[in-house]
Design a protein around this motif. Structure first.
Motif, PDB file in Angstrom:
ATOM      1  N   LEU A 155      -5.529   4.110 -10.936  1.00 21.14           N
ATOM      2  CA  LEU A 155      -4.225   3.562 -11.293  1.00 21.14           C
ATOM      3  C   LEU A 155      -3.495   3.054 -10.053  1.00 21.14           C
ATOM      4  O   LEU A 155      -2.887   1.988 -10.072  1.00 21.14           O
ATOM      5  CB  LEU A 155      -3.380   4.611 -12.005  1.00 21.14           C
ATOM      6  CG  LEU A 155      -1.942   4.184 -12.313  1.00 21.14           C
ATOM      7  CD1 LEU A 155      -1.938   3.116 -13.398  1.00 21.14           C
ATOM      8  CD2 LEU A 155      -1.103   5.370 -12.725  1.00 21.14           C
ATOM      9  N   ALA A 156      -3.574   3.802  -8.970  1.00 19.74           N
ATOM     10  CA  ALA A 156      -2.906   3.389  -7.745  1.00 19.74           C
ATOM     11  C   ALA A 156      -3.514   2.101  -7.192  1.00 19.74           C
ATOM     12  O   ALA A 156      -2.794   1.222  -6.715  1.00 19.74           O
ATOM     13  CB  ALA A 156      -2.988   4.502  -6.703  1.00 19.74           C
ATOM     14  N   ILE A 157      -4.820   1.969  -7.278  1.00 19.87           N
ATOM     15  CA  ILE A 157      -5.471   0.741  -6.807  1.00 19.87           C
ATOM     16  C   ILE A 157      -5.086  -0.435  -7.693  1.00 19.87           C
ATOM     17  O   ILE A 157      -4.839  -1.539  -7.208  1.00 19.87           O
ATOM     18  CB  ILE A 157      -6.996   0.936  -6.714  1.00 19.87           C
ATOM     19  CG1 ILE A 157      -7.311   1.900  -5.559  1.00 19.87           C
ATOM     20  CG2 ILE A 157      -7.721  -0.383  -6.522  1.00 19.87           C
ATOM     21  CD1 ILE A 157      -8.756   2.335  -5.493  1.00 19.87           C
ATOM     22  N   ARG A 158      -5.001  -0.216  -8.997  1.00 19.94           N
ATOM     23  CA  ARG A 158      -4.543  -1.294  -9.893  1.00 19.94           C
ATOM     24  C   ARG A 158      -3.103  -1.679  -9.578  1.00 19.94           C
ATOM     25  O   ARG A 158      -2.747  -2.859  -9.595  1.00 19.94           O
ATOM     26  CB  ARG A 158      -4.682  -0.867 -11.353  1.00 19.94           C
ATOM     27  CG  ARG A 158      -6.109  -0.852 -11.855  1.00 19.94           C
ATOM     28  CD  ARG A 158      -6.199  -0.684 -13.372  1.00 19.94           C
ATOM     29  NE  ARG A 158      -5.504   0.478 -13.890  1.00 19.94           N
ATOM     30  CZ  ARG A 158      -6.039   1.689 -14.027  1.00 19.94           C
ATOM     31  NH1 ARG A 158      -7.285   1.896 -13.658  1.00 19.94           N
ATOM     32  NH2 ARG A 158      -5.343   2.681 -14.525  1.00 19.94           N
ATOM     33  N   THR A 159      -2.265  -0.685  -9.287  1.00 18.58           N
ATOM     34  CA  THR A 159      -0.878  -0.959  -8.915  1.00 18.58           C
ATOM     35  C   THR A 159      -0.833  -1.771  -7.634  1.00 18.58           C
ATOM     36  O   THR A 159      -0.070  -2.740  -7.522  1.00 18.58           O
ATOM     37  CB  THR A 159      -0.095   0.357  -8.737  1.00 18.58           C
ATOM     38  OG1 THR A 159      -0.170   1.098  -9.947  1.00 18.58           O
ATOM     39  CG2 THR A 159       1.354   0.092  -8.383  1.00 18.58           C
ATOM     40  N   GLY A 165       0.819  -1.210   0.000  1.00 15.68           N
ATOM     41  CA  GLY A 165       0.000   0.000   0.000  1.00 15.68           C
ATOM     42  C   GLY A 165       0.850   1.257   0.000  1.00 15.68           C
ATOM     43  O   GLY A 165       0.537   2.233  -0.683  1.00 15.68           O
ATOM     44  N   ALA A 166       1.941   1.229   0.760  1.00 15.49           N
ATOM     45  CA  ALA A 166       2.833   2.394   0.813  1.00 15.49           C
ATOM     46  C   ALA A 166       3.499   2.632  -0.544  1.00 15.49           C
ATOM     47  O   ALA A 166       3.608   3.772  -1.000  1.00 15.49           O
ATOM     48  CB  ALA A 166       3.884   2.200   1.898  1.00 15.49           C
ATOM     49  N   ILE A 167       3.928   1.571  -1.188  1.00 15.59           N
ATOM     50  CA  ILE A 167       4.572   1.706  -2.500  1.00 15.59           C
ATOM     51  C   ILE A 167       3.571   2.216  -3.536  1.00 15.59           C
ATOM     52  O   ILE A 167       3.874   3.124  -4.320  1.00 15.59           O
ATOM     53  CB  ILE A 167       5.202   0.377  -2.930  1.00 15.59           C
ATOM     54  CG1 ILE A 167       6.419   0.085  -2.047  1.00 15.59           C
ATOM     55  CG2 ILE A 167       5.599   0.397  -4.405  1.00 15.59           C
ATOM     56  CD1 ILE A 167       6.970  -1.309  -2.183  1.00 15.59           C
ATOM     57  N   ALA A 168       2.369   1.658  -3.528  1.00 16.31           N
ATOM     58  CA  ALA A 168       1.345   2.123  -4.467  1.00 16.31           C
ATOM     59  C   ALA A 168       1.006   3.594  -4.199  1.00 16.31           C
ATOM     60  O   ALA A 168       0.802   4.371  -5.133  1.00 16.31           O
ATOM     61  CB  ALA A 168       0.088   1.258  -4.354  1.00 16.31           C
ATOM     62  N   GLY A 169       0.971   3.994  -2.943  1.00 14.20           N
ATOM     63  CA  GLY A 169       0.721   5.391  -2.594  1.00 14.20           C
ATOM     64  C   GLY A 169       1.806   6.312  -3.114  1.00 14.20           C
ATOM     65  O   GLY A 169       1.527   7.405  -3.615  1.00 14.20           O
ATOM     66  N   GLN A 170       3.049   5.891  -2.997  1.00 17.40           N
ATOM     67  CA  GLN A 170       4.160   6.707  -3.491  1.00 17.40           C
ATOM     68  C   GLN A 170       4.117   6.834  -5.011  1.00 17.40           C
ATOM     69  O   GLN A 170       4.410   7.894  -5.566  1.00 17.40           O
ATOM     70  CB  GLN A 170       5.503   6.127  -3.035  1.00 17.40           C
ATOM     71  CG  GLN A 170       5.698   6.205  -1.536  1.00 17.40           C
ATOM     72  CD  GLN A 170       5.552   7.611  -1.010  1.00 17.40           C
ATOM     73  OE1 GLN A 170       6.151   8.546  -1.507  1.00 17.40           O
ATOM     74  NE2 GLN A 170       4.733   7.771   0.019  1.00 17.40           N
TER      75      GLN A 170
END
Length: 137
Positions: free
Chosen positions: A92-96, A54-59
């Protein structure tokens, strides 16, 4: 003076959007990891891995928003981004997050099964979950 007020408003709008998206993705990872840990009995393996995902997708979402906003601001746009652009970035972040989380989930499930069959505690769960995490990245 009006230009400075505009820039402060745009920066505030952008900062709030970035913060909310990043926080939402970290919380989603934390919630899903805790839920999975309770179901599989492997606490805190899934919590840690999904929190990191989650942190990586957020970044990544923050980076994409910053890049898009810089382009829009250089074009002298009224706002840093529209609601539609923010929603697209969140999507996009959720897909990531899902692309990172899917290999972790497969590694966790296969590792738990192997650990139960081979009676190796959580060794294979950790190895396969971390391998899935690296593969997802």
């Amino acid at each position: 003076m009006k230009r400075m007020g505009h820039l402060i408003g745009v920066a505030t709008e952008l900062g709030l959007t970035m913060g909310l998206i990043a926080a939402a993705l970290v919380l989603m990872g934390l919630w899903f990891g805790r839920w999975l840990d309770s179901r599989l009995g492997i606490s805190p393996v899934a919590t840690i891995l999904f929190l990191l995902a989650g942190a990586i997708a957020g970044q990544l979402a923050i980076y994409r928003l910053a890049k898009r906003s810089a382009q829009l601001l250089s074009a002298d746009a009224e706002h840093a981004l529209t609601v539609r652009q923010a929603a697209g970035t969140l999507g996009l972040a959720i897909r990531t997050l899902a692309l990172i989380a899917l290999p972790v989930l497969v590694g966790l499930l296969f590792g738990v099964w192997l650990d139960r069959v081979l009676q190796t505690r959580v060794l294979l769960t950790l190895v396969l979950a971390l391998g899935g995490f690296v593969a997802g990245l």
